[in-house]
Design a protein around this motif. Structure first.
Motif, PDB file in Angstrom:
ATOM      1  N   THR A 125       0.837  -1.183   0.000  1.00 22.76           N
ATOM      2  CA  THR A 125       0.000   0.000   0.000  1.00 22.76           C
ATOM      3  C   THR A 125       0.869   1.230   0.000  1.00 22.76           C
ATOM      4  O   THR A 125       1.753   1.382   0.834  1.00 22.76           O
ATOM      5  CB  THR A 125      -0.907   0.030   1.252  1.00 22.76           C
ATOM      6  OG1 THR A 125      -1.679  -1.163   1.250  1.00 22.76           O
ATOM      7  CG2 THR A 125      -1.821   1.237   1.205  1.00 22.76           C
ATOM      8  N   VAL A 161      -3.436   3.684  -1.477  1.00 21.29           N
ATOM      9  CA  VAL A 161      -3.632   3.089  -2.780  1.00 21.29           C
ATOM     10  C   VAL A 161      -2.830   1.809  -2.858  1.00 21.29           C
ATOM     11  O   VAL A 161      -1.619   1.816  -2.692  1.00 21.29           O
ATOM     12  CB  VAL A 161      -3.181   4.046  -3.906  1.00 21.29           C
ATOM     13  CG1 VAL A 161      -3.427   3.397  -5.266  1.00 21.29           C
ATOM     14  CG2 VAL A 161      -3.938   5.351  -3.800  1.00 21.29           C
ATOM     15  N   GLU A 219      -1.318  -1.642  -4.604  1.00 20.98           N
ATOM     16  CA  GLU A 219      -0.912  -2.242  -5.881  1.00 20.98           C
ATOM     17  C   GLU A 219      -0.992  -3.739  -5.703  1.00 20.98           C
ATOM     18  O   GLU A 219      -0.267  -4.322  -4.920  1.00 20.98           O
ATOM     19  CB  GLU A 219       0.520  -1.846  -6.239  1.00 20.98           C
ATOM     20  CG  GLU A 219       0.987  -2.534  -7.515  1.00 20.98           C
ATOM     21  CD  GLU A 219       2.478  -2.468  -7.657  1.00 20.98           C
ATOM     22  OE1 GLU A 219       2.986  -3.149  -8.551  1.00 20.98           O
ATOM     23  OE2 GLU A 219       3.111  -1.759  -6.876  1.00 20.98           O
ATOM     24  N   ARG A 220      -1.909  -4.374  -6.404  1.00 15.54           N
ATOM     25  CA  ARG A 220      -2.061  -5.814  -6.287  1.00 15.54           C
ATOM     26  C   ARG A 220      -1.085  -6.494  -7.218  1.00 15.54           C
ATOM     27  O   ARG A 220      -1.025  -6.184  -8.402  1.00 15.54           O
ATOM     28  CB  ARG A 220      -3.494  -6.224  -6.621  1.00 15.54           C
ATOM     29  CG  ARG A 220      -4.494  -5.768  -5.562  1.00 15.54           C
ATOM     30  CD  ARG A 220      -5.901  -5.974  -6.023  1.00 15.54           C
ATOM     31  NE  ARG A 220      -6.215  -5.057  -7.123  1.00 15.54           N
ATOM     32  CZ  ARG A 220      -7.412  -5.016  -7.704  1.00 15.54           C
ATOM     33  NH1 ARG A 220      -8.366  -5.811  -7.319  1.00 15.54           N
ATOM     34  NH2 ARG A 220      -7.631  -4.161  -8.682  1.00 15.54           N
ATOM     35  N   GLU A 239      -1.530   4.298 -11.105  1.00 11.96           N
ATOM     36  CA  GLU A 239      -2.798   4.066 -11.756  1.00 11.96           C
ATOM     37  C   GLU A 239      -2.647   3.162 -12.988  1.00 11.96           C
ATOM     38  O   GLU A 239      -3.597   2.545 -13.434  1.00 11.96           O
ATOM     39  CB  GLU A 239      -3.428   5.404 -12.176  1.00 11.96           C
ATOM     40  CG  GLU A 239      -3.774   6.291 -10.983  1.00 11.96           C
ATOM     41  CD  GLU A 239      -4.694   5.587 -10.012  1.00 11.96           C
ATOM     42  OE1 GLU A 239      -5.556   4.803 -10.460  1.00 11.96           O
ATOM     43  OE2 GLU A 239      -4.543   5.805  -8.799  1.00 11.96           O
ATOM     44  N   ALA A 247      -0.827  -2.921 -13.303  1.00  8.13           N
ATOM     45  CA  ALA A 247      -1.785  -4.008 -13.166  1.00  8.13           C
ATOM     46  C   ALA A 247      -1.013  -5.268 -12.877  1.00  8.13           C
ATOM     47  O   ALA A 247       0.181  -5.353 -13.137  1.00  8.13           O
ATOM     48  CB  ALA A 247      -2.606  -4.160 -14.452  1.00  8.13           C
ATOM     49  N   ASP A 260     -10.596   7.531  -3.486  1.00  7.81           N
ATOM     50  CA  ASP A 260     -10.240   6.149  -3.792  1.00  7.81           C
ATOM     51  C   ASP A 260     -10.602   5.895  -5.250  1.00  7.81           C
ATOM     52  O   ASP A 260     -11.758   5.613  -5.574  1.00  7.81           O
ATOM     53  CB  ASP A 260     -10.986   5.183  -2.871  1.00  7.81           C
ATOM     54  CG  ASP A 260     -10.496   3.740  -3.005  1.00  7.81           C
ATOM     55  OD1 ASP A 260      -9.920   3.409  -4.063  1.00  7.81           O
ATOM     56  OD2 ASP A 260     -10.683   2.955  -2.066  1.00  7.81           O
ATOM     57  N   ASP A 261      -9.593   6.004  -6.121  1.00  2.64           N
ATOM     58  CA  ASP A 261      -9.860   5.902  -7.546  1.00  2.64           C
ATOM     59  C   ASP A 261     -10.224   4.485  -7.953  1.00  2.64           C
ATOM     60  O   ASP A 261     -11.047   4.279  -8.844  1.00  2.64           O
ATOM     61  CB  ASP A 261      -8.638   6.380  -8.339  1.00  2.64           C
ATOM     62  CG  ASP A 261      -8.989   6.803  -9.750  1.00  2.64           C
ATOM     63  OD1 ASP A 261     -10.025   7.496  -9.903  1.00  2.64           O
ATOM     64  OD2 ASP A 261      -8.273   6.447 -10.686  1.00  2.64           O
ATOM     65  N   ARG A 262      -9.624   3.495  -7.325  1.00  2.75           N
ATOM     66  CA  ARG A 262      -9.917   2.103  -7.679  1.00  2.75           C
ATOM     67  C   ARG A 262     -11.362   1.749  -7.376  1.00  2.75           C
ATOM     68  O   ARG A 262     -12.043   1.126  -8.184  1.00  2.75           O
ATOM     69  CB  ARG A 262      -8.970   1.159  -6.938  1.00  2.75           C
ATOM     70  CG  ARG A 262      -7.528   1.194  -7.439  1.00  2.75           C
ATOM     71  CD  ARG A 262      -6.681   0.180  -6.678  1.00  2.75           C
ATOM     72  NE  ARG A 262      -5.297   0.187  -7.120  1.00  2.75           N
ATOM     73  CZ  ARG A 262      -4.848  -0.514  -8.149  1.00  2.75           C
ATOM     74  NH1 ARG A 262      -5.677  -1.279  -8.825  1.00  2.75           N
ATOM     75  NH2 ARG A 262      -3.572  -0.462  -8.498  1.00  2.75           N
ATOM     76  N   ALA A 263     -11.809   2.119  -6.186  1.00  3.38           N
ATOM     77  CA  ALA A 263     -13.183   1.793  -5.784  1.00  3.38           C
ATOM     78  C   ALA A 263     -14.185   2.830  -6.265  1.00  3.38           C
ATOM     79  O   ALA A 263     -15.389   2.626  -6.141  1.00  3.38           O
ATOM     80  CB  ALA A 263     -13.256   1.677  -4.260  1.00  3.38           C
ATOM     81  N   GLN A 264     -13.674   3.942  -6.807  1.00  2.00           N
ATOM     82  CA  GLN A 264     -14.534   5.055  -7.228  1.00  2.00           C
ATOM     83  C   GLN A 264     -15.418   5.510  -6.063  1.00  2.00           C
ATOM     84  O   GLN A 264     -16.637   5.628  -6.172  1.00  2.00           O
ATOM     85  CB  GLN A 264     -15.385   4.659  -8.431  1.00  2.00           C
ATOM     86  CG  GLN A 264     -14.596   4.556  -9.735  1.00  2.00           C
ATOM     87  CD  GLN A 264     -14.027   5.918 -10.170  1.00  2.00           C
ATOM     88  OE1 GLN A 264     -14.764   6.811 -10.571  1.00  2.00           O
ATOM     89  NE2 GLN A 264     -12.713   6.057 -10.068  1.00  2.00           N
TER      90      GLN A 264
END
Length: 483
Positions: A139, A144, A146-147, A172, A175, A333-337
């Motif tokens: 994190t 944020v 990164e998986r 962002e 991936a 939280d951009d990933r979860a919007q």
């Protein structure tokens, strides 16, 4: 007579989600006898300086890395010669040659011991059959994540390790690597990492034109930067970076490697500046009443021995103003919007240290009294200046303050700490002509600067917060109308 065995100690994951650390100094030498938990080295991550304790009691057999080396998490850094009977404190063994464990599987007795090694935060990175530590979810500042997926050895060998500082500007765009997808991508475009590809896009560079100097022709960040600098920089490669050592007397340039805290801070600031739409507002206020309050408080017996400064009062004022304007205590939280609004305040304080800028934070500062806040501020700044701030204190902030007034600066446009919606800059307290009670008088004034993320905070909300903060500092009695 008990037998001895060799145990390797791999660089542990320090609990920050970072992938590498620099060994600043060794506290032991080959042949030294060490005890369990004795400090053996001092290392610097991208966030803090940490002391490494020994996970074994025994004799130092070998130091695998020199002071000044940057080492990836999971790589061996030191080997110990230990007694077989006491080789596995707390039932956990190492990964050295000849290591055995009664609880290990019959297929590979050393495998279980190799997977979990004691270190200063519990257990280190899990070592897979490939001999490399499995990467975990990490994190970055602002929460944020990164998986990451475990990469097959054939593909992993072709991928340049990515540090947290490199990953931040491109968080962002990153991936999970899928083995099949990476093989396909290698056939279609030059091999590089996602952060390097993003850097090339930002600079308008076609990677087909860039020659890679990394392993098996991998295009590195330095390759892209050298290409962008022009033909005179081409081919300089490692020679340019090898000249990064401090120059001898008489040289016209001095180059300093960008690493550690400064590297992490630079990446974080770039990510913040180009991700969050910054807006900065300014307000100059008469803080004479606040300065008079400080004088009275210092004279009181219950405040004796406490360090009270304008920052102390300003920090308390920020916490009070947040109660009326909670949108400034949130993150995007951009990933979860989703917009995440915090119901607590971890107050960050920007601190200039010899190693670079850090922003440690005071956990649950909104629950503290003025005396408790004063104590926490003093401890935070002293620890930061000594370079001993813990990783936990550098993450999880919700709003920050930067006290530029100590440098004689009146105002500025501070950049948000990644993952936070606002940051307040406190200017210097100066005597200046001011209209007071309809008459011109010499008063003590201060300029306040507020930068906020316009995705989260509207101009009205930011203005109301700044007005409340100014009202408290210009008349501390106004707090009675706000709480």
């Amino acid at each position: 007579m008990s037998a001895t065995m060799i145990k390797e100690f791999r660089l542990p994951d320090l609990g920050e989600g970072l992938t590498e650390s620099e060994i600043l100094s060794w506290k032991v030498a080959v042949g030294d006898t060490v005890t369990l938990n004795q400090v053996i080295a001092e290392v610097e991550t991208a966030k803090a300086v940490v002391e490494l304790p020994s996970p074994f009691a025994g004799t130092v057999a070998a130091l695998h890395e020199q002071a000044g080396s940057v080492v990836e998490v999971g790589k061996p850094i030191v080997s110990f010669e230990v007694d077989d009977a006491g080789a596995s404190p707390s039932g956990v063994g190492g990964t050295g040659a000849g290591a055995t464990s009664e609880g290990a599987s019959a297929e590979n007795p050393a495998e279980t011991a190799a997977k979990r090694e004691p270190n200063l935060v519990g257990y280190g990175a899990v070592v897979e059959r490939s001999g490399r530590p499995a990467r975990r979810q990490r994190t970055f500042a602002g929460g944020v994540a990164e998986r990451e997926a475990t990469v097959e050895p054939a593909v992993e060998a072709a991928v340049e390790p990515v540090s947290a500082a490199e990953a931040l500007p491109a968080v962002e765009s990153m991936a999970p690597f899928a083995a099949q997808g990476e093989r396909t991508a290698e056939k279609e475009r030059p091999r590089s990492t996602p952060p390097v590809r993003k850097l090339a896009r930002d600079l308008g560079i076609d990677l087909e034109m860039v020659k890679g100097t990394g392993p098996r022709g991998l295009i590195t960040r330095s390759d892209v930067q050298d290409f962008a600098a022009g033909p005179q920089a081409q081919g300089a490669g490692s020679e340019v970076h090898a000249a990064a050592a401090v120059g001898a007397s008489g040289e016209r340039e001095t180059r300093t490697p960008i690493k550690g805290v400064r590297k992490f801070t630079a990446a974080a600031m770039v990510q913040s500046a180009f991700t969050a739409p910054h807006v900065t507002e300014f307000l100059t206020v008469d803080v004479t009443p606040t300065m008079e309050l400080l004088t009275r408080l210092k004279a009181r017996r219950e405040f004796a021995g406490y360090k009270l400064t304008p920052l102390t009062i300003a920090a308390k004022a920020v916490l009070i103003a947040l109660r009326r304007n909670p949108t400034l205590n949130s993150r995007w939280d951009d990933r979860a919007q989703e917009i995440v609004q915090f119901n607590y305040v971890n107050l960050g304080i920007a601190a200039a240290t010899p190693r670079g800028l850090t922003v440690p934070n005071i956990k649950d500062a909104d629950r503290m009294t003025l005396l408790e806040l004063s104590t926490a501020l003093s401890a935070l700044t002293d620890t930061a200046r000594s370079g001993k701030t813990s990783p936990a204190d550098l993450t999880g902030g919700t709003i920050s303050i930067t006290n530029i007034g100590v440098f004689g600066i009146d105002a500025g446009t501070p950049i948000l700490n990644p993952g936070e919606a606002a940051i307040v800059a406190l200017g210097s307290v100066r005597k200046a002509p001011w209209v007071h009670n309809d008459e011109l008088a010499v008063r003590q004034v201060m300029s306040l600067s507020l930068s906020f993320d316009h995705r989260l905070v509207d101009g009205e909300q930011g203005s109301k917060f700044l007005a409340d903060l100014g009202a408290i500092l210009s008349d501390p009695a106004m707090v009675m109308t706000m709480i």
